[in-house]
Design a protein around this motif. Structure first.
Motif, short mmCIF file in Angstrom:
data_model
loop_
_atom_site.label_atom_id
_atom_site.label_comp_id
_atom_site.label_asym_id
_atom_site.label_seq_id
_atom_site.Cartn_x
_atom_site.Cartn_y
_atom_site.Cartn_z
N HIS A 48 42.70 39.38 41.26
CA HIS A 48 43.14 39.81 40.31
C HIS A 48 42.73 41.52 39.70
O HIS A 48 43.72 42.25 38.94
N PRO A 67 37.35 42.70 35.53
CA PRO A 67 38.70 41.26 35.65
C PRO A 67 37.20 40.35 35.37
O PRO A 67 35.82 40.34 35.85
N SER A 70 38.23 36.31 35.69
CA SER A 70 38.44 35.12 35.85
C SER A 70 38.64 33.93 35.97
O SER A 70 36.72 33.31 35.08
N TYR A 71 38.77 33.06 35.63
CA TYR A 71 38.54 31.45 35.56
C TYR A 71 37.58 30.96 36.87
O TYR A 71 36.53 30.16 36.63
N SER A 108 35.27 33.35 38.11
CA SER A 108 34.59 34.50 38.06
C SER A 108 32.62 33.62 38.63
O SER A 108 32.14 34.33 38.95
N GLU A 131 34.96 32.21 44.39
CA GLU A 131 36.40 32.17 45.04
C GLU A 131 35.97 31.45 46.19
O GLU A 131 36.79 31.05 47.27
N HIS A 146 40.28 26.83 43.52
CA HIS A 146 39.11 28.06 42.63
C HIS A 146 38.80 26.39 41.92
O HIS A 146 37.88 27.11 41.75
N THR A 182 41.09 39.15 30.62
CA THR A 182 41.65 38.28 32.02
C THR A 182 42.79 38.65 32.08
O THR A 182 43.57 38.49 31.36
N THR A 183 43.19 39.00 33.20
CA THR A 183 44.94 39.11 33.54
C THR A 183 45.37 38.59 33.57
O THR A 183 45.10 37.14 33.39
N SER A 239 45.49 35.71 29.56
CA SER A 239 45.79 34.55 30.96
C SER A 239 46.72 34.49 30.43
O SER A 239 47.64 33.32 31.17
N ASP A 283 48.93 33.54 40.22
CA ASP A 283 48.12 34.16 39.22
C ASP A 283 48.22 35.82 39.23
O ASP A 283 47.06 35.79 39.31
N HIS A 284 48.80 36.07 40.35
CA HIS A 284 48.89 37.52 40.79
C HIS A 284 49.52 38.35 40.23
O HIS A 284 51.28 38.01 41.39
#
Length: 318
Positions: free
Chosen positions: A65, A115, A117-118, A120, A124, A206, A240-241, A278, A294-295
């Motif tokens: 991300h 970042p 992320s969920y 993180s 991953e 994830h 969070t992207t 997000s 998600d990218h």
């Protein structure tokens, strides 16, 4: 006499077989070095730190991300230096290691996006084999003293005999035996049904088979990253992207509540800003901005940076 000759032949075999194996490895290793260089081409950018990048004004850490969602072209056009420290599947322990090794190149009052992320606060990567494969790339650019769980053997293999860690990549040496895998680009005329299916695959990667989503060590590593930044006059920004609705809508309310509670506490404890995109309406329903669920794609990353420059206080001067 015959017994003596048999013993000699046996000893010679014991010596010649390993020698032949070593010779074969050496012969295969030489052409494989080029394949190995291509395999880790994405980390060549770190070789430019201290050469072309001395004074960085804006940067980011993170996993994919971070790697794909930040486009600094507009900021660079104003004469500022930017650098993307992210790598796919990069966890906070490696973010921190990279920061310790290269944070010296961030100028005073520079901005570092971190970042969140969920995944993180977990990992991953989905298994030990993948984790080990991912760790090898850091031996290509990080000084040994910063590599988490440094292993001298892996270091030796990485720099001298990468053929020993080639795995299925060794098939690259034998094109006729190479497995064929066809991958369709996520933004190449993909329909919504297929997009939704890929979102489920990303969600499964994830969230499935994870015993704990919020590992204490990952939370502590994030605190350490923030502390490093603040101690070295770098401005850390948690972010969070954007995610598409197909990915975001799969996330349970229970997880989201714990996620936001965790991130908010960290931001409050450290006095760091947190920006959450997000579920941003400008992205979630617009698949033209995504390469997968998600990218962001190139257009999405450019648009995202335009938004950040308008909305992130820490970027006002850029």
């Amino acid at each position: 006499m015959k017994k003596k000759r048999d013993v000699i032949r046996f000893i010679l075999k014991c010596m010649l077989i390993p020698a032949a194996a070593l010779l074969l490895l050496y012969c295969l290793n030489k052409p494989y070095l080029k394949i190995d260089e291509q395999k880790y081409a994405d980390v060549v950018k770190f070789d430019m730190l201290g050469r072309e990048y001395w004074e960085i004004h804006v940067g980011n850490l993170g996993s994919s991300h971070g790697a794909y969602d930040f486009n600094y072209d507009a900021i660079r056009e104003k004469g500022y230096i930017c650098f993307n420290f992210a790598n796919t599947s990069q966890s906070y322990d490696y973010d921190y290691a990279i920061l310790q090794a290269y944070g010296q190149y961030m100028v005073e009052d520079s901005v570092m996006f971190i970042p969140v992320s969920y995944f993180s606060f977990n990992n991953e990567v989905i298994n030990d084999s993948e984790r080990e494969a991912m760790s090898i790339r850091y031996y290509h650019f990080l000084p040994s003293e910063y590599i988490p769980d440094y292993d001298p053997y892996i270091d030796l293999v990485t720099h001298k005999m990468p053929i020993l860690s080639a795995g299925e990549d060794i098939l690259e040496l034998f094109p006729s035996l190479k497995l064929t895998l066809t991958v369709q680009a996520a933004d190449d005329g993909i329909d919504e049904a297929e997009f939704a299916e890929r979102a489920k695959e990303r969600y499964s990667r994830h969230f499935d088979n994870k015993e704990e989503y919020f590992l204490p060590e990952r939370i502590e590593e994030l605190y350490a990253i923030i502390d490093y930044c603040q101690s070295h006059e770098i401005i850390p920004v948690l972010i969070t992207t954007p995610f598409s609705k197909y990915y975001r809508d799969l996330i349970s309310d229970e997880f989201l509540e714990e996620f936001h509670t965790t991130v908010t506490k960290i931001a409050t404890d450290t006095g760091v800003s947190y920006y959450d995109y997000s579920n941003d309406a400008r992205f979630r329903d617009n698949l033209d901005y995504f390469s997968d669920s998600d990218h962001l794609n190139d257009a999405g990353a450019v648009y995202f940076m335009d938004i950040l420059r308008d909305e992130v206080t820490e970027l006002e001067r850029y």
